[in-house]
Scaffold this active site. Structure first.
Site, PDB file in Angstrom:
ATOM      1  N   TYR A 137      14.890   9.901  -9.348  1.00 56.40           N
ATOM      2  CA  TYR A 137      15.154  10.956 -10.328  1.00 56.40           C
ATOM      3  C   TYR A 137      15.811  12.144  -9.650  1.00 56.40           C
ATOM      4  O   TYR A 137      15.301  12.663  -8.653  1.00 56.40           O
ATOM      5  CB  TYR A 137      13.828  11.364 -10.978  1.00 56.40           C
ATOM      6  N   ARG A 154      17.442   8.450  11.367  1.00 53.89           N
ATOM      7  CA  ARG A 154      16.423   9.418  11.745  1.00 53.89           C
ATOM      8  C   ARG A 154      16.873  10.097  13.030  1.00 53.89           C
ATOM      9  O   ARG A 154      17.686   9.556  13.782  1.00 53.89           O
ATOM     10  CB  ARG A 154      15.054   8.751  11.919  1.00 53.89           C
ATOM     11  N   HIS A 182       0.805  -1.216   0.000  1.00 52.40           N
ATOM     12  CA  HIS A 182       0.000   0.000   0.000  1.00 52.40           C
ATOM     13  C   HIS A 182       0.842   1.271   0.000  1.00 52.40           C
ATOM     14  O   HIS A 182       1.928   1.328   0.556  1.00 52.40           O
ATOM     15  CB  HIS A 182      -0.977   0.054   1.192  1.00 52.40           C
TER      16      HIS A 182
END
Length: 452
Positions: free
Chosen positions: A371, A424, A347
């Site tokens: 990209y 993080r 998902h």
């Protein structure tokens, strides 16, 4: 097939009713330009020499026809269908065999029907015309037959008697004859009519005047639907989709709501595949057995291997390959990427320019950042890897076999096999901060309210 075959495709019409900057015959039915349909049909019916007749207003048709491998001939100025066929004579390499005249704006004729037209010539007819019986014959030219069932003449509606107008068999425009005879007859066609044009249909009368036999081959009306407007284009699309749905179900594909599933001209689906409602297939799709495509998915240029699942609300773009038993779930986009056997992308994920290993699991919200504004870069995810939710994989990057990424990690370096990547800011707590914040905001609101 003892005689050689050639095909002349008429594509010089201006198509003004389409009201489009795109030439009419380059508009698409089932994801394929109508001109391509005609060229493919000519090849499928055994034509070794194909000439496309184009008009001076549409060099794009010439370019497209040459790209498809056909010879081209210019009709300039346009002086009718007979004149258009004559324009092709110099481009034909061989006049010794049979020739058929096809139309680039009639995309749904089948090779089986064209084969019957050629069979009529092989059976002794000098000219064979493809006719049909529409629900409303309207202003079509009527095909008048004799007692033997052969074609006696073609009568244009405006010239027809009441008895002739009552005839339900009408002309599709498709005509075949030995090439040498066809051009010989066309040389006798005049233009003594209100439009000053040379009509291909006059060939039948000229052949009968020589006591030559003309035959009629009858096709289904849907096959010979000509496209002159956007409404006609929609009708042709609907006719193709209806044909394709019936063919798919006859071949063992389950369509839960057939009228809501749309195929491209080249969609390939194996038996025991289930397609749920509101699915659209673009060109270049191959689906193997036991696949399930769930509702509201869009698939183009993709290959789904045996037992794969896609959707609901999945988008598979060109170059997507789903391995056996793999799963792509809701709100997932896959582009130019390969999922190995058993891989799961369940998902809210974008996978582009990547390979995902066997039994790897991609968590919700994962993005391959492929990209950099100039170039695309590749992401490699190994077998049995686990990508935590909300991971950003900044390509080029590799996540090794069995490796994990922690939730919310931005991966900018290769992750070794069986390692955990964690990138993080450490979580900190500020005791009492929420209470102080709420009190300050409430006090400010109270002061503001008291001033109004």
């Amino acid at each position: 097939m003892s005689r050689s075959r050639s095909a002349i495709i008429l594509a010089a019409g201006q198509g003004t009713r389409m009201k489009s900057k795109t030439v009419k015959v380059l508009h698409k039915v089932a994801g394929r330009p109508m001109l391509d349909w005609a060229v493919a049909l000519a090849g499928d019916c055994g034509a070794s020499d194909i000439v496309t007749v184009w008009g001076a207003h549409s060099p794009a048709v010439r370019d497209a026809a040459e790209a498809l491998g056909t010879r081209t001939a210019l009709q300039d100025p346009p002086k009718g269908t007979g004149h258009a066929v004559l324009a092709a004579r110099a481009a034909l390499a061989d006049l010794s065999g049979d020739a058929i005249v096809l139309y680039a704006d009639t995309p749904l004729i089948t090779a089986a029907t064209v084969a019957r037209v050629f069979e009529a010539l092989e059976g002794g007819a000098s000219v064979a015309v493809l006719g049909f019986e529409p629900d409303d014959p309207a202003a079509y030219g009527r095909l008048i037959t004799n007692e033997a069932g052969d074609l006696d003449r073609i009568v244009e509606f405006k010239d027809a008697s009441e008895a002739e107008r009552a005839v339900g068999l009408v002309n599709s425009g498709v005509l075949a004859a030995p090439a040498e005879l066809l051009f010989d007859l066309l040389g006798e066609v005049g233009n003594d009519n209100a439009n000053g044009e040379y009509y291909l249909t006059d060939v039948v009368g000229l052949a009968r005047a020589r006591d030559l036999r003309a035959a009629v081959v009858v096709a289904d009306a849907d096959e010979v639907l000509g496209v002159n407007s956007r409404a006609d284009l929609a009708e042709a699309e609907a006719a193709f989709q209806s044909r394709m749905r019936q063919s798919m179900m006859a071949d063992g594909v389950t369509l839960i709501a057939p009228e809501t599933v749309f195929f491209a001209h080249d969609t390939q689906i194996a038996r025991d595949v289930v397609i749920e409602p509101n699915v659209v297939f673009g060109p270049g799709v191959v689906i193997e057995e036991d696949v399930v495509v769930h509702a509201h998915s869009h698939i183009a240029g993709a290959h789904l291997k045996r037992g794969a699942h896609a959707g609901p609300f999945a988008r598979l773009r060109p170059g997507a390959e789903l391995g056996e038993g793999s799963k792509v779930g809701n709100f997932v986009e896959i582009k130019k990427s390969q999922l190995a056997e058993g891989a799961k992308v369940s998902h809210l994920t974008y996978i582009g320019d990547a390979s995902v290993g066997a039994n790897a699991n991609i968590g919700a919200g994962t993005i391959t950042c492929n990209y950099d504004g100039y170039d695309k870069h590749r992401t490699v995810i190994g077998d049995n890897a686990f990508i935590g939710s909300n991971t950003c994989l900044v390509a080029p990057v590799t996540v090794g076999d069995g490796a994990f990424t922690a939730t919310g990690t931005i991966v900018t370096q290769d992750v070794p096999a069986d390692a955990l990547a964690l990138a993080r800011t450490p979580q900190t707590h500020k005791p009492g901060w929420a209470a102080r914040f709420n009190a300050a905001k409430q006090a400010r609101k109270a002061r503001k309210d008291s001033q109004t």
